[in-house]
Scaffold this motif. Structure first.
Motif, PDB file in Angstrom:
ATOM      1  N   THR A  42       0.851  -1.222  -0.011  1.00 46.78           N
ATOM      2  CA  THR A  42       0.069  -0.139  -0.013  1.00 46.78           C
ATOM      3  C   THR A  42       0.851   1.247   0.111  1.00 46.78           C
ATOM      4  O   THR A  42       0.527   2.413  -0.122  1.00 46.78           O
ATOM      5  CB  THR A  42      -0.899  -0.131   1.295  1.00 46.78           C
ATOM      6  N   ALA A  43       2.140   1.128   0.388  1.00 41.54           N
ATOM      7  CA  ALA A  43       3.133   2.376  -0.078  1.00 41.54           C
ATOM      8  C   ALA A  43       3.759   2.345  -1.490  1.00 41.54           C
ATOM      9  O   ALA A  43       4.524   1.695  -1.866  1.00 41.54           O
ATOM     10  CB  ALA A  43       3.987   1.995   1.075  1.00 41.54           C
ATOM     11  N   TRP A  44       2.825   3.238  -2.056  1.00 45.37           N
ATOM     12  CA  TRP A  44       3.400   3.384  -3.303  1.00 45.37           C
ATOM     13  C   TRP A  44       4.085   4.696  -3.477  1.00 45.37           C
ATOM     14  O   TRP A  44       3.878   5.742  -3.296  1.00 45.37           O
ATOM     15  CB  TRP A  44       2.049   3.531  -4.572  1.00 45.37           C
ATOM     16  N   ILE A  45       5.551   4.471  -3.744  1.00 46.80           N
ATOM     17  CA  ILE A  45       6.411   5.590  -3.774  1.00 46.80           C
ATOM     18  C   ILE A  45       7.076   5.911  -5.152  1.00 46.80           C
ATOM     19  O   ILE A  45       6.941   5.085  -5.984  1.00 46.80           O
ATOM     20  CB  ILE A  45       7.590   5.220  -2.534  1.00 46.80           C
ATOM     21  N   THR A  46       7.713   7.021  -5.055  1.00 47.33           N
ATOM     22  CA  THR A  46       8.317   7.643  -6.246  1.00 47.33           C
ATOM     23  C   THR A  46       9.664   7.970  -5.752  1.00 47.33           C
ATOM     24  O   THR A  46      10.083   8.750  -4.710  1.00 47.33           O
ATOM     25  CB  THR A  46       7.721   8.961  -6.656  1.00 47.33           C
ATOM     26  N   CYS A  47      10.703   7.395  -6.703  1.00 44.65           N
ATOM     27  CA  CYS A  47      12.066   7.608  -6.368  1.00 44.65           C
ATOM     28  C   CYS A  47      12.784   8.049  -7.371  1.00 44.65           C
ATOM     29  O   CYS A  47      12.472   8.337  -8.565  1.00 44.65           O
ATOM     30  CB  CYS A  47      12.484   6.079  -6.038  1.00 44.65           C
ATOM     31  N   VAL A  48      13.972   8.677  -7.186  1.00 43.98           N
ATOM     32  CA  VAL A  48      14.964   9.041  -8.107  1.00 43.98           C
ATOM     33  C   VAL A  48      15.708   7.754  -8.961  1.00 43.98           C
ATOM     34  O   VAL A  48      15.542   6.960  -8.252  1.00 43.98           O
ATOM     35  CB  VAL A  48      16.041  10.069  -7.584  1.00 43.98           C
ATOM     36  N   LEU A  49      16.113   8.318 -10.151  1.00 46.36           N
ATOM     37  CA  LEU A  49      16.660   7.307 -11.163  1.00 46.36           C
ATOM     38  C   LEU A  49      17.955   6.550 -10.397  1.00 46.36           C
ATOM     39  O   LEU A  49      18.263   5.534 -10.612  1.00 46.36           O
ATOM     40  CB  LEU A  49      16.891   7.770 -12.499  1.00 46.36           C
ATOM     41  N   GLU A  50      18.548   7.761  -9.808  1.00 49.99           N
ATOM     42  CA  GLU A  50      19.973   7.200  -9.219  1.00 49.99           C
ATOM     43  C   GLU A  50      20.168   7.636  -7.839  1.00 49.99           C
ATOM     44  O   GLU A  50      19.672   8.582  -7.584  1.00 49.99           O
ATOM     45  CB  GLU A  50      20.958   7.845 -10.123  1.00 49.99           C
ATOM     46  N   PHE A  51      20.620   6.698  -7.013  1.00 52.80           N
ATOM     47  CA  PHE A  51      20.909   7.080  -5.624  1.00 52.80           C
ATOM     48  C   PHE A  51      22.039   6.368  -4.843  1.00 52.80           C
ATOM     49  O   PHE A  51      22.105   4.921  -5.021  1.00 52.80           O
ATOM     50  CB  PHE A  51      19.578   6.644  -4.872  1.00 52.80           C
ATOM     51  N   LYS A  52      23.040   6.832  -4.407  1.00 54.84           N
ATOM     52  CA  LYS A  52      24.058   6.453  -3.846  1.00 54.84           C
ATOM     53  C   LYS A  52      24.786   5.267  -4.623  1.00 54.84           C
ATOM     54  O   LYS A  52      25.134   4.371  -3.911  1.00 54.84           O
ATOM     55  CB  LYS A  52      23.663   5.722  -2.362  1.00 54.84           C
ATOM     56  N   ASP A  53      25.195   5.350  -5.879  1.00 51.67           N
ATOM     57  CA  ASP A  53      25.657   4.581  -6.730  1.00 51.67           C
ATOM     58  C   ASP A  53      24.954   3.334  -6.876  1.00 51.67           C
ATOM     59  O   ASP A  53      25.829   2.178  -6.833  1.00 51.67           O
ATOM     60  CB  ASP A  53      26.995   4.603  -6.556  1.00 51.67           C
ATOM     61  N   ARG A  54      23.774   3.005  -6.263  1.00 49.57           N
ATOM     62  CA  ARG A  54      23.404   1.738  -6.273  1.00 49.57           C
ATOM     63  C   ARG A  54      22.873   1.376  -7.800  1.00 49.57           C
ATOM     64  O   ARG A  54      22.505   2.018  -8.519  1.00 49.57           O
ATOM     65  CB  ARG A  54      21.925   1.821  -5.538  1.00 49.57           C
ATOM     66  N   LYS A  55      23.111  -0.123  -7.924  1.00 49.77           N
ATOM     67  CA  LYS A  55      22.981  -0.662  -9.514  1.00 49.77           C
ATOM     68  C   LYS A  55      21.884  -1.876  -9.036  1.00 49.77           C
ATOM     69  O   LYS A  55      22.545  -2.728  -8.264  1.00 49.77           O
ATOM     70  CB  LYS A  55      24.264  -1.038 -10.053  1.00 49.77           C
ATOM     71  N   ARG A  56      21.233  -1.987  -9.992  1.00 53.50           N
ATOM     72  CA  ARG A  56      20.215  -3.337  -9.837  1.00 53.50           C
ATOM     73  C   ARG A  56      19.586  -3.362 -11.071  1.00 53.50           C
ATOM     74  O   ARG A  56      19.007  -2.657 -11.916  1.00 53.50           O
ATOM     75  CB  ARG A  56      19.112  -3.104  -8.837  1.00 53.50           C
ATOM     76  N   PRO A  57      19.464  -4.795 -11.526  1.00 53.00           N
ATOM     77  CA  PRO A  57      19.227  -4.999 -12.686  1.00 53.00           C
ATOM     78  C   PRO A  57      17.479  -4.991 -12.796  1.00 53.00           C
ATOM     79  O   PRO A  57      16.871  -5.243 -11.716  1.00 53.00           O
ATOM     80  CB  PRO A  57      19.147  -6.737 -13.095  1.00 53.00           C
ATOM     81  N   VAL A  58      16.995  -4.486 -14.011  1.00 56.37           N
ATOM     82  CA  VAL A  58      15.452  -4.045 -13.862  1.00 56.37           C
ATOM     83  C   VAL A  58      14.646  -5.533 -13.857  1.00 56.37           C
ATOM     84  O   VAL A  58      14.807  -6.394 -14.592  1.00 56.37           O
ATOM     85  CB  VAL A  58      14.910  -3.231 -14.906  1.00 56.37           C
ATOM     86  N   MET A  59      13.456  -5.696 -13.029  1.00 56.72           N
ATOM     87  CA  MET A  59      12.611  -6.585 -12.866  1.00 56.72           C
ATOM     88  C   MET A  59      13.295  -7.947 -12.550  1.00 56.72           C
ATOM     89  O   MET A  59      13.263  -9.008 -13.319  1.00 56.72           O
ATOM     90  CB  MET A  59      11.859  -6.834 -14.001  1.00 56.72           C
ATOM     91  N   ALA A  60      14.519  -8.071 -11.685  1.00 59.02           N
ATOM     92  CA  ALA A  60      15.120  -9.048 -11.234  1.00 59.02           C
ATOM     93  C   ALA A  60      14.204 -10.174 -10.606  1.00 59.02           C
ATOM     94  O   ALA A  60      13.359  -9.610  -9.884  1.00 59.02           O
ATOM     95  CB  ALA A  60      16.511  -8.721 -10.470  1.00 59.02           C
ATOM     96  N   PRO A  61      14.529 -11.502 -10.794  1.00 61.11           N
ATOM     97  CA  PRO A  61      13.674 -12.517 -10.075  1.00 61.11           C
ATOM     98  C   PRO A  61      13.588 -12.298  -8.511  1.00 61.11           C
ATOM     99  O   PRO A  61      14.405 -11.987  -7.843  1.00 61.11           O
ATOM    100  CB  PRO A  61      14.448 -13.676 -10.408  1.00 61.11           C
ATOM    101  N   GLY A  62      12.406 -12.061  -8.002  1.00 61.38           N
ATOM    102  CA  GLY A  62      12.021 -12.259  -6.366  1.00 61.38           C
ATOM    103  C   GLY A  62      12.378 -10.642  -5.914  1.00 61.38           C
ATOM    104  O   GLY A  62      12.184 -10.381  -4.851  1.00 61.38           O
ATOM    105  N   GLN A  63      12.790  -9.631  -6.796  1.00 62.01           N
ATOM    106  CA  GLN A  63      12.889  -8.291  -6.365  1.00 62.01           C
ATOM    107  C   GLN A  63      11.617  -7.335  -6.590  1.00 62.01           C
ATOM    108  O   GLN A  63      11.130  -7.755  -7.554  1.00 62.01           O
ATOM    109  CB  GLN A  63      14.304  -7.742  -6.991  1.00 62.01           C
ATOM    110  N   TYR A  64      11.644  -6.391  -6.176  1.00 59.89           N
ATOM    111  CA  TYR A  64      10.679  -5.304  -6.358  1.00 59.89           C
ATOM    112  C   TYR A  64      10.652  -4.869  -7.683  1.00 59.89           C
ATOM    113  O   TYR A  64      11.583  -4.886  -8.505  1.00 59.89           O
ATOM    114  CB  TYR A  64      10.560  -4.109  -5.308  1.00 59.89           C
ATOM    115  N   THR A  65       9.444  -4.418  -8.175  1.00 59.68           N
ATOM    116  CA  THR A  65       9.455  -4.305  -9.826  1.00 59.68           C
ATOM    117  C   THR A  65       9.500  -2.647  -9.905  1.00 59.68           C
ATOM    118  O   THR A  65       8.997  -1.920  -9.250  1.00 59.68           O
ATOM    119  CB  THR A  65       7.751  -4.593 -10.173  1.00 59.68           C
ATOM    120  N   GLU A  66      10.509  -2.495 -10.694  1.00 59.05           N
ATOM    121  CA  GLU A  66      10.795  -1.139 -10.956  1.00 59.05           C
ATOM    122  C   GLU A  66       9.916  -0.560 -12.256  1.00 59.05           C
ATOM    123  O   GLU A  66       9.999  -1.275 -13.143  1.00 59.05           O
ATOM    124  CB  GLU A  66      12.064  -0.897 -11.348  1.00 59.05           C
ATOM    125  N   PHE A  67       9.307   0.628 -12.097  1.00 57.02           N
ATOM    126  CA  PHE A  67       8.719   0.886 -13.109  1.00 57.02           C
ATOM    127  C   PHE A  67       8.740   2.407 -13.158  1.00 57.02           C
ATOM    128  O   PHE A  67       9.590   3.090 -11.850  1.00 57.02           O
ATOM    129  CB  PHE A  67       7.488   0.586 -13.494  1.00 57.02           C
TER     130      PHE A  67
END
Length: 202
Positions: A42-67
């Motif tokens: 129920t927490a629908w949030i909006t984030c920046v595209l880049e934060f603290k040099d974090r890198k993650r593959p989009v729509m990785a298995p078992g991870q939250y969905t980036e849109f």
């Protein structure tokens, strides 16, 4: 092409157009990167595209969905709010103006954001997963609000309507002399009226 762009209706679509902000509603996709549900949290949030040099593959298995959203006004219309980690100043301002614009709930600065999220959940989607709207005279709506006109989403800005598309806004047209369905959740509209001005692509 992934299904990972959000419209003002809150729908997640496929498009080659890029977004300026990222969204999160929890894990929505399967191992084939297919969207299987409209939300999990129920927490629908909006984030920046880049934060603290974090890198993650989009729509990785078992991870939250980036849109992604074209701009902040679009994210608000879909029912999202700023993230308190990567957009702390915007999130703090949003909460401050939300409290000012919605005094009927009796909340204060110490109220957990979860209680605001619970209200937003009821304002953005019903039990059948359909978009919740309300009717209002467009003249009474603040800049940053999205409405439906001719079955299409329009942004209200400087007393004009601007047609939304995944690539940007169309040529401005005058406000109609009739009530319209409002896509932006009512308490967020009140937040704009209280002083929060969402950003939008020019």
């Amino acid at each position: 092409m992934l299904q990972n762009r959000v419209t003002p209706f809150g729908n997640i679509i496929k498009t080659s157009a890029r977004g300026s902000l990222m969204g999160n509603r929890g894990l929505l996709h399967n191992e084939k990167q297919e969207i299987k549900r409209p939300f999990k949290l129920t927490a629908w949030i909006t984030c920046v595209l880049e934060f603290k040099d974090r890198k993650r593959p989009v729509m990785a298995p078992g991870q939250y969905t980036e849109f992604f959203f074209m701009d902040e006004a679009t994210s608000f219309a879909a029912g999202h709010r700023p993230c308190f980690e990567c957009r702390r100043s915007e999130a703090s301002a949003f909460k401050t103006f939300w409290l000012k614009g919605n005094p009927e709930y009796g909340f204060n600065s110490k109220t957990p954001i979860k209680l605001i999220d619970d209200i937003l959940q009821k304002e953005r989607i019903d039990t059948d997963y359909k978009k919740v709207t309300f009717e209002e005279d467009p003249v009474a709506l603040p800049d940053g609000t999205f409405v439906v006109f001719g079955n299409e989403p329009y942004l209200i800005k400087k007393g004009m309507l601007h047609l939304w598309s995944a690539e940007g806004y169309g040529i401005a047209k005058s406000l109609p002399q009739e009530k319209l369905s409002v896509l932006t959740p009512k308490s967020i509209v009140n937040t704009f009226k209280a002083g929060y001005l969402p950003s939008f692509i020019e």
